[in-house]
Design a protein around this motif. Structure first.
Motif, PDB file in Angstrom:
ATOM      1  N   ASN A 133       0.845  -1.191   0.000  1.00 20.98           N
ATOM      2  CA  ASN A 133       0.000   0.000   0.000  1.00 20.98           C
ATOM      3  C   ASN A 133       0.874   1.233   0.000  1.00 20.98           C
ATOM      4  O   ASN A 133       1.833   1.326   0.776  1.00 20.98           O
ATOM      5  CB  ASN A 133      -0.887   0.027   1.253  1.00 20.98           C
ATOM      6  CG  ASN A 133      -1.929  -1.067   1.204  1.00 20.98           C
ATOM      7  OD1 ASN A 133      -2.671  -1.176   0.244  1.00 20.98           O
ATOM      8  ND2 ASN A 133      -1.949  -1.903   2.227  1.00 20.98           N
ATOM      9  N   LYS A 134       0.515   2.171  -0.865  1.00 17.91           N
ATOM     10  CA  LYS A 134       1.253   3.435  -0.893  1.00 17.91           C
ATOM     11  C   LYS A 134       0.249   4.576  -0.784  1.00 17.91           C
ATOM     12  O   LYS A 134      -0.779   4.567  -1.458  1.00 17.91           O
ATOM     13  CB  LYS A 134       2.049   3.573  -2.190  1.00 17.91           C
ATOM     14  CG  LYS A 134       3.238   2.631  -2.273  1.00 17.91           C
ATOM     15  CD  LYS A 134       4.052   2.821  -3.517  1.00 17.91           C
ATOM     16  CE  LYS A 134       3.491   2.072  -4.686  1.00 17.91           C
ATOM     17  NZ  LYS A 134       4.378   2.047  -5.860  1.00 17.91           N
ATOM     18  N   VAL A 135       0.566   5.497   0.087  1.00 20.41           N
ATOM     19  CA  VAL A 135      -0.281   6.678   0.271  1.00 20.41           C
ATOM     20  C   VAL A 135       0.610   7.911   0.113  1.00 20.41           C
ATOM     21  O   VAL A 135       1.693   7.977   0.696  1.00 20.41           O
ATOM     22  CB  VAL A 135      -0.915   6.692   1.682  1.00 20.41           C
ATOM     23  CG1 VAL A 135      -1.714   7.975   1.891  1.00 20.41           C
ATOM     24  CG2 VAL A 135      -1.797   5.468   1.878  1.00 20.41           C
ATOM     25  N   VAL A 136       0.167   8.846  -0.710  1.00 18.44           N
ATOM     26  CA  VAL A 136       0.892  10.107  -0.844  1.00 18.44           C
ATOM     27  C   VAL A 136      -0.098  11.248  -0.651  1.00 18.44           C
ATOM     28  O   VAL A 136      -1.164  11.259  -1.285  1.00 18.44           O
ATOM     29  CB  VAL A 136       1.575  10.235  -2.226  1.00 18.44           C
ATOM     30  CG1 VAL A 136       2.308  11.586  -2.325  1.00 18.44           C
ATOM     31  CG2 VAL A 136       2.557   9.098  -2.456  1.00 18.44           C
ATOM     32  N   ASN A 137       0.255  12.171   0.219  1.00 14.49           N
ATOM     33  CA  ASN A 137      -0.590  13.330   0.470  1.00 14.49           C
ATOM     34  C   ASN A 137       0.202  14.603   0.230  1.00 14.49           C
ATOM     35  O   ASN A 137       1.377  14.697   0.609  1.00 14.49           O
ATOM     36  CB  ASN A 137      -1.102  13.329   1.913  1.00 14.49           C
ATOM     37  CG  ASN A 137      -2.115  12.218   2.130  1.00 14.49           C
ATOM     38  OD1 ASN A 137      -2.932  11.945   1.259  1.00 14.49           O
ATOM     39  ND2 ASN A 137      -2.030  11.558   3.275  1.00 14.49           N
TER      40      ASN A 137
END
Lengths: 393, 171
Positions: free
Chosen positions: A7-11
């Motif tokens: 899982n990759k999350v970028v904000n």
């Protein structure tokens, strides 16, 4: 049952009028890591890059954090990905590079939206789609690039950006790798790359030929990727170095890389192996499957249960005339599997270093039973089959 | 200016599962402020060949990919492994509205590689000395790891044995 998850999350948030704040997280079955940095909205240049490990593998992985600072000053416009892989990936960790690439994408998309929001102040009915179709992308440092732009902004091969492989000899025993040349053999390294013809190579053609002479090879084949040397250029190299230099084109097919002899068409992009075979056969050329079982960094063909019996039925082997069974860039196991398949199918076997710098020129080679004077003789000898792969260096 | 409200958010998830005793399915899903996309590949083992593929792509301003299903089928038969990226890019094309899908096919393939990597890593011992020995042996077996990242960089502990056996011998 799930075997692996990443899982990759970028904000991305706006820190102030000129700056974005980027936070990326990669969390998978093996690794967990984070990146934080800032970006100038005007030029997409990043700064204050920081990373953090939460889970990793080797005892030395934490060293990667020190090298993340090499990304300081990167301009995150389209085309930066390869530079990220070559610097962050090679010097720090490929998983940080993977996340950094995601962050760069997120930054570009964010800036497009910010530019549109600014344009909305003048035209409150302007849709995002219309804004982008009217050239908003260019203003926003977008991912709209032509092939030409990509080439110029992609891998950096000059100056300090070049990532050189540190010379190291292959840890392959002679016994497992193959026979050594016999007296009277004419030994040619059939597979080596030169810079700049092959972007992945780091030493010049002159340096590679001089090294081949130094280690007492009898000849070399220039096998640059999808690059056809002219007969005149190769002749000039022969005369300049007083050394036999031949041509072979390493062509990318959907079945993998092929070393093609006696065929000098400039094939760009990916060609179907069956189609390549037709074209090569029409001019009497010869195709060798290059490193057919080149595997992975942490596991090999043996780890996935691939046996020579199963491998022999691969479509690739219907179209090739020979198999490279000694390649300097693969493991002894992978070379061994290639040899088993070649023997099982009755295909001739060749050897080549696949050198991309001078340190491995001639590591493996092909020993011919007769002297080879020119490309016609090389092609004839390949078809005749009187040669064998050898460990040379 | 700093109201702490996000301007852009992205979630990308890649999952790999077995679909029978040997073969694998890898799915990559992307949802971000502008994009909704998914790519699924099936991989035949032990050849690691892509045997089926499907996907969808919706974006805030990019046009839908015409004949997407047909385009994706071009990668069937490609082996997951070294050199696959240039093959996948070459087969699918470089149009702007395909960039994310190409990337997601690659992510699916990376998922498969990482799944197999995980199996190898599970064999690592728990103690520090055992782990050093395990990874030192790994880089000796697979020379491509050498100097490819900080953990296996020249002059570092995990490559000391390899360097002593090879580079030292050549000097």
């Amino acid at each position: 049952m799930l075997e692996f998850m990443r899982n990759k999350v970028v904000n991305v948030a706006r820190l102030d009028e000129k700056t974005l704040s980027v936070h990326g997280i990669l969390d998978d079955s093996i690794y967990s890591l984070e990146i934080n940095f800032k970006v100038n909205i005007s030029d997409l240049v990043c700064s204050a890059v920081e990373g953090r490990w939460l889970r990793w593998t080797t005892p030395e992985c934490p060293r990667a954090l020190t090298f993340l600072e090499e990304a300081e000053g990167f301009c995150l416009k389209a085309g930066i990905d390869e530079k990220i892989h070559k610097t962050v990936g090679r010097r720090a960790c490929r998983h940080f590079a993977n996340l950094f690439v995601e962050c760069a994408y997120a930054v570009r998309e964010t800036v497009k939206m910010l530019k549109w929001q600014a344009a909305l102040k003048e035209d409150c009915e302007l849709t995002f789609k219309l804004f982008m179709l009217n050239g908003g992308a260019a203003v926003a440092g977008s991912s709209v690039v032509t092939g030409k732009q990509k080439a110029s902004s992609g891998p950096v091969t000059g100056g300090s950006e070049v990532v050189r492989q540190t010379p190291v000899r292959r840890a392959v025993s002679t016994a497992s790798a193959g026979r050594v040349p016999a007296p009277g053999d004419f030994v040619i390294d059939l597979h080596l790359h030169t810079s700049p013809a092959s972007p992945c190579a780091s030493d010049s053609v002159d340096a590679m030929i001089e090294e081949a002479k130094r280690v007492s090879l009898h000849g070399v084949c220039l096998s640059d990727h999808n690059y056809v040397w002219s007969a005149e250029a190769v002749q000039a190299l022969r005369e300049k170095h007083d050394f036999p230099v031949f041509r072979v084109n390493e062509i990318v097919t959907e079945q993998g890389d092929m070393l093609v002899f006696g065929f000098y068409e400039d094939i760009q992009g990916i060609i179907k192996l069956s189609e390549l075979k037709k074209q090569v056969a029409a001019v009497g050329g010869f195709i060798v499957a290059a490193h057919p079982f080149r595997g992975f960094l942490t596991f090999g063909a043996d780890d996935v249960g691939l046996t020579s019996e199963k491998a022999m039925v691969r479509e690739m082997f219907k179209w090739v005339d020979g198999v490279e069974t000694l390649n300097g860039k693969v493991t002894a196991t992978e070379n061994g599997l290639a040899l088993e398949v070649a023997n099982g199918l009755g295909l001739p076997a060749t050897g080549g270093s696949d050198a991309h710098d001078i340190s491995t020129v001639g590591l493996f080679a092909t020993a011919f039973e007769q002297v080879i004077n020119d490309e016609e003789e090389l092609l004839a000898a390949l078809k005749e089959g009187k040669y064998r792969p050898v460990t040379f260096r | 200016m700093s109201n702490n409200i996000l301007n852009f958010s992205m979630n990308r998830s890649t999952n790999v599962e077995k679909i029978n005793a040997a073969d694998l399915r890898s799915v990559c899903r992307l949802r971000d402020s502008l994009t909704d996309a998914e790519v699924t590949i099936e991989v035949k083992m032990p050849d690691m060949e892509i045997s089926a593929i499907s996907g969808h792509f919706r974006h805030a301003y990019l046009e839908e990919v015409k004949d997407l299903d047909e385009r994706l089928q071009k990668v069937i038969g490609v082996r997951v492994g070294s050199g696959m990226l240039k093959i996948i890019r070459g087969l699918l094309g470089e149009e702007e509205n395909l960039e994310q899908l190409v990337y997601m096919v690659e992510e699916c393939c990376h998922g498969v590689i990482l799944m197999l990597t995980k199996k190898v890593l599970l064999k690592a011992p728990d103690d520090e000395a055992g782990r050093v020995a395990f990874y030192s042996k790994m880089v000796k077996k697979s020379i491509r790891l050498y100097d490819r990242c900080a953990a296996f960089a020249k002059g570092t502990p995990l490559v000391a044995e390899l360097e002593a056996e090879n580079v030292g011998g050549e000097a």
